[in-house]
Motif scaffolding. Structure first.
Motif, PDB file in Angstrom:
ATOM      1  N   GLU A  18       1.760 -41.268 -42.646  1.00  0.00           N
ATOM      2  CA  GLU A  18       3.096 -41.669 -42.159  1.00  0.00           C
ATOM      3  C   GLU A  18       3.877 -40.423 -41.734  1.00  0.00           C
ATOM      4  OE1 GLU A  18       4.401 -45.251 -42.579  1.00  0.00           O
ATOM      5  OE2 GLU A  18       5.583 -44.392 -40.965  1.00  0.00           O
ATOM      6  N   ALA A  19       3.737 -39.335 -42.513  1.00  0.00           N
ATOM      7  CA  ALA A  19       4.441 -38.086 -42.179  1.00  0.00           C
ATOM      8  C   ALA A  19       3.912 -37.516 -40.862  1.00  0.00           C
ATOM      9  CB  ALA A  19       4.272 -37.072 -43.317  1.00  0.00           C
ATOM     10  N   VAL A  20       2.596 -37.550 -40.677  1.00  0.00           N
ATOM     11  CA  VAL A  20       2.009 -37.037 -39.430  1.00  0.00           C
ATOM     12  C   VAL A  20       2.607 -37.783 -38.248  1.00  0.00           C
ATOM     13  CG1 VAL A  20      -0.111 -36.980 -38.036  1.00  0.00           C
ATOM     14  CG2 VAL A  20      -0.186 -36.290 -40.453  1.00  0.00           C
ATOM     15  N   GLU A  21       2.574 -39.108 -38.301  1.00  0.00           N
ATOM     16  CA  GLU A  21       3.056 -39.903 -37.160  1.00  0.00           C
ATOM     17  C   GLU A  21       4.537 -39.686 -36.926  1.00  0.00           C
ATOM     18  OE1 GLU A  21       1.477 -43.893 -38.170  1.00  0.00           O
ATOM     19  OE2 GLU A  21       0.828 -43.867 -36.075  1.00  0.00           O
ATOM     20  N   TYR A  22       5.287 -39.645 -38.024  1.00  0.00           N
ATOM     21  CA  TYR A  22       6.738 -39.526 -37.895  1.00  0.00           C
ATOM     22  C   TYR A  22       7.122 -38.203 -37.241  1.00  0.00           C
ATOM     23  CZ  TYR A  22      11.677 -39.587 -38.874  1.00  0.00           C
ATOM     24  OH  TYR A  22      13.036 -39.556 -38.723  1.00  0.00           O
ATOM     25  N   PHE A  23       6.575 -37.100 -37.763  1.00  0.00           N
ATOM     26  CA  PHE A  23       6.986 -35.792 -37.232  1.00  0.00           C
ATOM     27  C   PHE A  23       6.395 -35.542 -35.842  1.00  0.00           C
ATOM     28  CE2 PHE A  23       8.160 -35.390 -41.682  1.00  0.00           C
ATOM     29  CZ  PHE A  23       9.448 -34.887 -41.532  1.00  0.00           C
ATOM     30  N   CYS A 209       6.428 -46.845 -56.738  1.00  0.00           N
ATOM     31  CA  CYS A 209       5.247 -47.361 -56.026  1.00  0.00           C
ATOM     32  C   CYS A 209       5.475 -47.177 -54.543  1.00  0.00           C
ATOM     33  CB  CYS A 209       5.026 -48.836 -56.345  1.00  0.00           C
ATOM     34  SG  CYS A 209       3.958 -49.070 -57.740  1.00  0.00           S
ATOM     35  N   LEU A 210       4.659 -46.302 -53.955  1.00  0.00           N
ATOM     36  CA  LEU A 210       4.795 -46.028 -52.532  1.00  0.00           C
ATOM     37  C   LEU A 210       3.787 -46.921 -51.825  1.00  0.00           C
ATOM     38  CD1 LEU A 210       4.630 -42.129 -52.831  1.00  0.00           C
ATOM     39  CD2 LEU A 210       6.555 -43.635 -53.342  1.00  0.00           C
ATOM     40  N   THR A 211       4.209 -47.510 -50.742  1.00  0.00           N
ATOM     41  CA  THR A 211       3.311 -48.487 -50.153  1.00  0.00           C
ATOM     42  C   THR A 211       3.531 -48.611 -48.656  1.00  0.00           C
ATOM     43  OG1 THR A 211       2.372 -50.646 -50.639  1.00  0.00           O
ATOM     44  CG2 THR A 211       4.768 -50.529 -50.543  1.00  0.00           C
ATOM     45  N   GLY A 212       2.632 -49.291 -47.992  1.00  0.00           N
ATOM     46  CA  GLY A 212       2.740 -49.422 -46.548  1.00  0.00           C
ATOM     47  C   GLY A 212       1.393 -49.830 -45.984  1.00  0.00           C
ATOM     48  N   PRO A 213       1.343 -50.065 -44.683  1.00  0.00           N
ATOM     49  CA  PRO A 213       0.133 -50.630 -44.092  1.00  0.00           C
ATOM     50  C   PRO A 213      -1.043 -49.659 -44.036  1.00  0.00           C
ATOM     51  CG  PRO A 213       1.783 -50.200 -42.405  1.00  0.00           C
ATOM     52  CD  PRO A 213       2.438 -49.932 -43.716  1.00  0.00           C
ATOM     53  N   VAL A 256      10.024 -43.066 -47.363  1.00  0.00           N
ATOM     54  CA  VAL A 256       9.660 -41.845 -48.099  1.00  0.00           C
ATOM     55  C   VAL A 256       9.755 -40.646 -47.155  1.00  0.00           C
ATOM     56  CG1 VAL A 256       7.747 -40.652 -49.260  1.00  0.00           C
ATOM     57  CG2 VAL A 256       8.123 -43.098 -49.676  1.00  0.00           C
ATOM     58  N   VAL A 257       9.172 -40.799 -45.982  1.00  0.00           N
ATOM     59  CA  VAL A 257       9.124 -39.684 -45.031  1.00  0.00           C
ATOM     60  C   VAL A 257      10.521 -39.348 -44.496  1.00  0.00           C
ATOM     61  CG1 VAL A 257       8.191 -38.982 -42.791  1.00  0.00           C
ATOM     62  CG2 VAL A 257       6.710 -40.074 -44.470  1.00  0.00           C
ATOM     63  N   ARG A 258      11.368 -40.351 -44.368  1.00  0.00           N
ATOM     64  CA  ARG A 258      12.755 -40.100 -43.937  1.00  0.00           C
ATOM     65  C   ARG A 258      13.493 -39.238 -44.980  1.00  0.00           C
ATOM     66  NH1 ARG A 258      15.797 -39.119 -41.787  1.00  0.00           N
ATOM     67  NH2 ARG A 258      17.565 -40.464 -42.253  1.00  0.00           N
ATOM     68  N   ALA A 259      13.169 -39.458 -46.254  1.00  0.00           N
ATOM     69  CA  ALA A 259      13.793 -38.609 -47.293  1.00  0.00           C
ATOM     70  C   ALA A 259      13.309 -37.171 -47.137  1.00  0.00           C
ATOM     71  CB  ALA A 259      13.467 -39.148 -48.688  1.00  0.00           C
ATOM     72  N   PHE A 260      12.030 -37.006 -46.809  1.00  0.00           N
ATOM     73  CA  PHE A 260      11.492 -35.653 -46.592  1.00  0.00           C
ATOM     74  C   PHE A 260      12.252 -34.968 -45.450  1.00  0.00           C
ATOM     75  CE2 PHE A 260       6.834 -36.984 -47.794  1.00  0.00           C
ATOM     76  CZ  PHE A 260       7.225 -37.181 -49.098  1.00  0.00           C
ATOM     77  N   GLU A 261      12.480 -35.727 -44.388  1.00  0.00           N
ATOM     78  CA  GLU A 261      13.151 -35.137 -43.222  1.00  0.00           C
ATOM     79  C   GLU A 261      14.557 -34.661 -43.591  1.00  0.00           C
ATOM     80  OE1 GLU A 261      14.251 -37.777 -40.008  1.00  0.00           O
ATOM     81  OE2 GLU A 261      13.961 -36.184 -38.537  1.00  0.00           O
TER      82      GLU A 261
END
Ligand SMILES: NC(=O)c1ccc[n+]([C@@H]2O[C@H](COP(=O)([O-])OP(=O)(O)OC[C@H]3O[C@@H](n4cnc5c(N)ncnc54)[C@H](O)[C@@H]3O)[C@@H](O)[C@H]2O)c1
Length: 356
Positions: A18-23, A209-213, A256-261
């Motif tokens: 998810e982080a790869v795609e987002y960034f 619990c982190l989750t997603g497709p 989750v990734v938005r929090a990282f950003e």
């Protein structure tokens, strides 16, 4: 906006991908390090190569390297060749139960691998932001000491002061963690120290619990993902202990990734944040089964075992107040229902193979 050089470890996993795609979508250059070790931990069901292939097709400026984070020389070489602005460290042995079978390997990946990355960052790019994906298992079973009340479908905190969940002040020692929780504590405290002692922009996120497709869900890791696979394939599912009333809070990988950003834009050295779905996205096993059955129209073939998992939480809800106060630009965008609907659609697309 300046374009960043981003390193994502565990880039074929749920959060890493998810982080790869987002960034990548934001126009940054992303290097992903993953050696598909999830397959070694969990067998063919844990294989992440399908996700790597998907990423290659969906990204523009992504480079994948098959690097083992235990390989210190390899890690140092990667940092010599690239000047990273942001490191998102998601590679891990992620299972609570699996760790006991592979104690040394669990330590090498979770603790030593993290120190390799922190030290490479200090030596080669100490102004970078560094995000360490930790876990609520660092609290061990201390959250179980909270007074609980039992309803028809779940356990919940009895004291109104605990309504919003567990905050970062919960103690992390003198409690049972599982070996996984203990190696994550080691890495979590090391990451804090690189922030506090060296003043580096290291943030520690303790996941619910982190989750997603994009989860390669297996019985020992990825509860909603695995439950969905089971529902759609008709294979049996076992609930371990607490009458199926144990509660988890679920957060979509994008949130989750938005929090990282948010953290990467304004790092606060050594800070620790709980990061989960909060009360709104909390669900017990029994409630999750009912929701998934309603959504898929298929009955889940579950049985109950009295024996609960060692160190398992009875009710865990992440208190998100600290994260929201430090980063008001962040909020949850995905509800539990929307997470489940997306996962059902993804599961139907990828197929429903479940190991017996
Ligand atoms: N998924 C959850 O519910 C959850 C909850 C709390 C914390 N976390 C933490 O979040 C992080 C990411 O979890 P996830 O769900 O994306 O896990 P995941 O298993 O889907 O992804 C981890 C990736 O790391 C890779 N990997 C493992 N060992 C490696 C090594 N030695 N070198 C290089 N790559 C390696 C695996 O192949 C896998 O692709 C982990 O640190 C995990 O402990 C996850």
């Amino acid at each position: 906006m300046k374009s960043w050089n981003v390193l994502v470890t565990g880039s074929s996993g749920l959060i890493g991908s998810e982080a790869v795609e987002y960034f990548d979508r934001q126009g940054h250059r992303v290097v992903g390090a993953d050696n598909n070790m999830r397959r070694m931990f969990f067998g063919p069901q844990g294989d992440t190569l399908w996700n790597l292939e998907r990423l290659k097709g969906s990204t523009r400026r992504f480079t994948a390297v098959s690097l083992d984070i235990r390989d210190r020389e390899g890690v140092m070489a990667l940092f010599r060749e690239n000047k990273f602005d942001l490191i998102i460290h998601c590679a891990a042995q992620p299972s609570h139960d699996k760790a006991a079978e592979i104690a040394l390997l669990d330590f090498e990946v979770n603790a030593m691998g993290t120190v390799n990355l922190l030290e490479a960052t200090r030596q080669h790019t100490r102004d970078a932001a560094f995000i360490f994906m930790s876990t609520n298992k660092v609290y061990g079973d201390a959250p179980n000491e909270k007074p609980m009340r039992e309803t028809e479908t779940r356990y919940d905190f009895a004291d109104p002061a605990d309504y919003d969940g567990i905050d970062e002040n919960c103690r992390i020692d003198q409690t049972m963690h599982s070996l996984f929780g203990a190696t994550k504590v080691a890495a979590d405290v090391y990451a804090q120290e690189y922030g506090r002692y060296f003043g580096m922009g290291v943030g520690i996120f303790r996941g619910g619990c982190l989750t997603g497709p994009s989860h390669s869900g297996v019985e020992l890791h990825g509860f909603l993902s695995y439950l969905l696979k089971v529902a759609l394939s008709g294979k049996p599912y076992t609930i371990f202990g607490y009458k199926g009333k144990q509660v988890r809070d679920n957060i979509h990988s994008l949130d989750v990734v938005r929090a990282f950003e948010e953290f990467a834009r304004n790092p606060r050295p050594g800070e620790v944040y709980n990061l989960g779905g909060g009360r709104a996205n909390s669900v017990s096993m029994l409630e999750a089964i009912a929701r998934i059955e309603a959504l898929t129209g298929q009955k889940i073939n579950w049985t109950y075992s009295e024996v609960s998992r060692k160190g398992d939480h009875i009710c865990y809800i992440s208190n998100l107040a600290k994260l929201k106060s430090h980063y008001p630009g962040w909020s949850l965008t995905r509800s539990l229902d929307s997470i489940l609907e997306e996962m059902v659609a993804a599961e139907r697309e990828h197929g429903t193979k479940v190991a017996t």
